[in-house]
Design a protein around this motif. Structure first.
Motif, PDB file in Angstrom:
ATOM      1  N   THR A 176      12.407  -2.839  11.515  1.00 46.71           N
ATOM      2  CA  THR A 176      11.196  -3.290  11.063  1.00 46.71           C
ATOM      3  C   THR A 176      10.427  -3.547  12.413  1.00 46.71           C
ATOM      4  O   THR A 176       9.266  -3.190  12.579  1.00 46.71           O
ATOM      5  N   LEU A 192       8.447  -0.237   5.146  1.00 46.15           N
ATOM      6  CA  LEU A 192       8.283  -1.563   5.547  1.00 46.15           C
ATOM      7  C   LEU A 192       8.204  -2.286   4.217  1.00 46.15           C
ATOM      8  O   LEU A 192       8.760  -3.250   3.800  1.00 46.15           O
ATOM      9  N   TYR A 214      11.857  -2.115   2.631  1.00 45.41           N
ATOM     10  CA  TYR A 214      12.647  -3.245   3.254  1.00 45.41           C
ATOM     11  C   TYR A 214      12.226  -4.477   2.743  1.00 45.41           C
ATOM     12  O   TYR A 214      12.998  -5.457   2.284  1.00 45.41           O
TER      13      TYR A 214
END
Length: 348
Positions: free
Chosen positions: A238, A255, A258
């Motif tokens: 990230t 992202l 995630y």
């Protein structure tokens, strides 16, 4: 700075954040606090910083002490990197960190040395005149004094002035620029997030990782230890996306995946730790000696190096499914001894 976000993104953080984002569903009380696992550590660190601040005000004026960076900062080191907090005048808790630093999933000795260098105490600076812009470090002043003394001694011994004077000037200049060069070199081994939107997004993942790491430390399950290693990899990837791609967190699908998957992974890790504790309580008799936990073996698969591809979201989904199955098995096993209990035998 390496972590500046793309200027073409939104003008305010969170404008693209969905209402159903995992960050929106988290309780507001679950926020990141400095030294959450060490009660009283923050107060001790603030107390330790008061004396250097008083010494800084002895060299510089009070209004320039803050500009010189002498009021203090607190770096909280951990196994995945560090958090930098601004130390306030009083012992109140800061709301968010100033900086988040990440070590690679398999850190080398150079990465550990880079973290140690970047998290050391800032050098004490001496203000020249009434403006802090002309301040110099104490080490530069010491180098200038040593070079001046050595230069006078060398010229007294017969060395030419054309050789001694340039050396006298270059040594303090080299000492003054050396820390900046070492900072730039150390940043090649770690990833640092300082921009506000990216830092706030990564802060949520750090909070989730703290929960997973705490559950893994309190458990003997290798699956939880593997989940903690996956979390470290998620943080590293990230930070790489935020610094390399230059996108806003809320506008990147990977992202978002995630954050969503790691939120589910953290919840499953907490449920797994609770189910295992319930199973041990149901199986182990009260007062019976506990077995000593054997050392946990590391995962057979090595973490992917930082220069290879990113962690696929499917790996997190598989870890979530595994933890869910283990938690269900633990709950069923904890309920099984209750059904096997029989009433005590009594003679007719």
């Amino acid at each position: 700075m390496p972590d500046q976000l793309h200027p073409n993104g939104p003008t305010a953080p969170g404008v693209c954040l969905d209402k159903d984002s995992p960050a929106r569903r988290q309780p507001e009380s679950r926020v990141l606090r400095p030294f959450a696992d060490e009660p009283g550590r923050w107060e001790r660190e603030c107390h330790r910083l008061r004396r250097p601040a008083a010494e800084a005000q002895f060299f510089a004026e009070a209004e320039t002490a803050a500009a010189l960076g002498c009021l203090g900062r607190v770096d909280e080191r951990n196994h995945w990197g560090w958090l930098r907090w601004q130390a306030p005048d009083e012992e109140s808790m800061p709301e968010e960190p100033l900086q988040i630093g990440l070590l690679p999933p398999s850190p080398s000795k150079a990465a550990h040395l880079a973290r140690r260098w970047l998290t050391q105490r800032p050098p004490l600076r001496v203000a020249i005149g009434r403006s802090w812009a002309g301040s110099v470090t104490v080490s530069t002043l010491f180098a200038a004094f040593v070079s001046l003394t050595a230069g006078i001694y060398a010229m007294a011994r017969g060395l030419p002035m054309g050789v001694v004077v340039p050396a006298m000037l270059l040594i303090p200049l080299y000492v003054s620029v050396l820390p900046d060069r070492l900072d730039a070199l150390a940043r090649h081994f770690v990833r640092i997030i300082e921009a506000a939107p990216a830092r706030q997004y990564l802060q949520r993942l750090v909070l989730l990782h703290a929960q997973v790491a705490r559950a893994a430390a309190d458990s003997r399950l290798p699956e939880l230890a593997h989940a903690a290693r996956l979390g470290h990899r998620v943080l590293w990837d990230t930070a790489g996306l935020l610094t390399g791609r230059g996108t806003w967190p809320c506008c990147d699908e990977l992202l978002r995946a995630y954050e969503r998957l790691y939120t589910d992974l953290a919840r499953q890790a907490l449920e797994n730790a609770a189910a295992q504790a319930a199973l041990e309580h149901a199986v182990v008799r009260p007062g019976a000696p506990q077995q000593i936990a054997s050392p946990r073996s590391e995962d057979a698969s090595e973490p992917t190096p930082a220069n290879e591809q990113l962690l696929p979201p499917q790996v997190l989904a598989e870890a979530i499914s595994t933890l869910m199955d283990i938690a269900t098995a633990h709950r069923n096993a904890a309920d099984r001894p209750k059904s096997l209990r029989t009433p005590p035998w009594s003679p007719r």
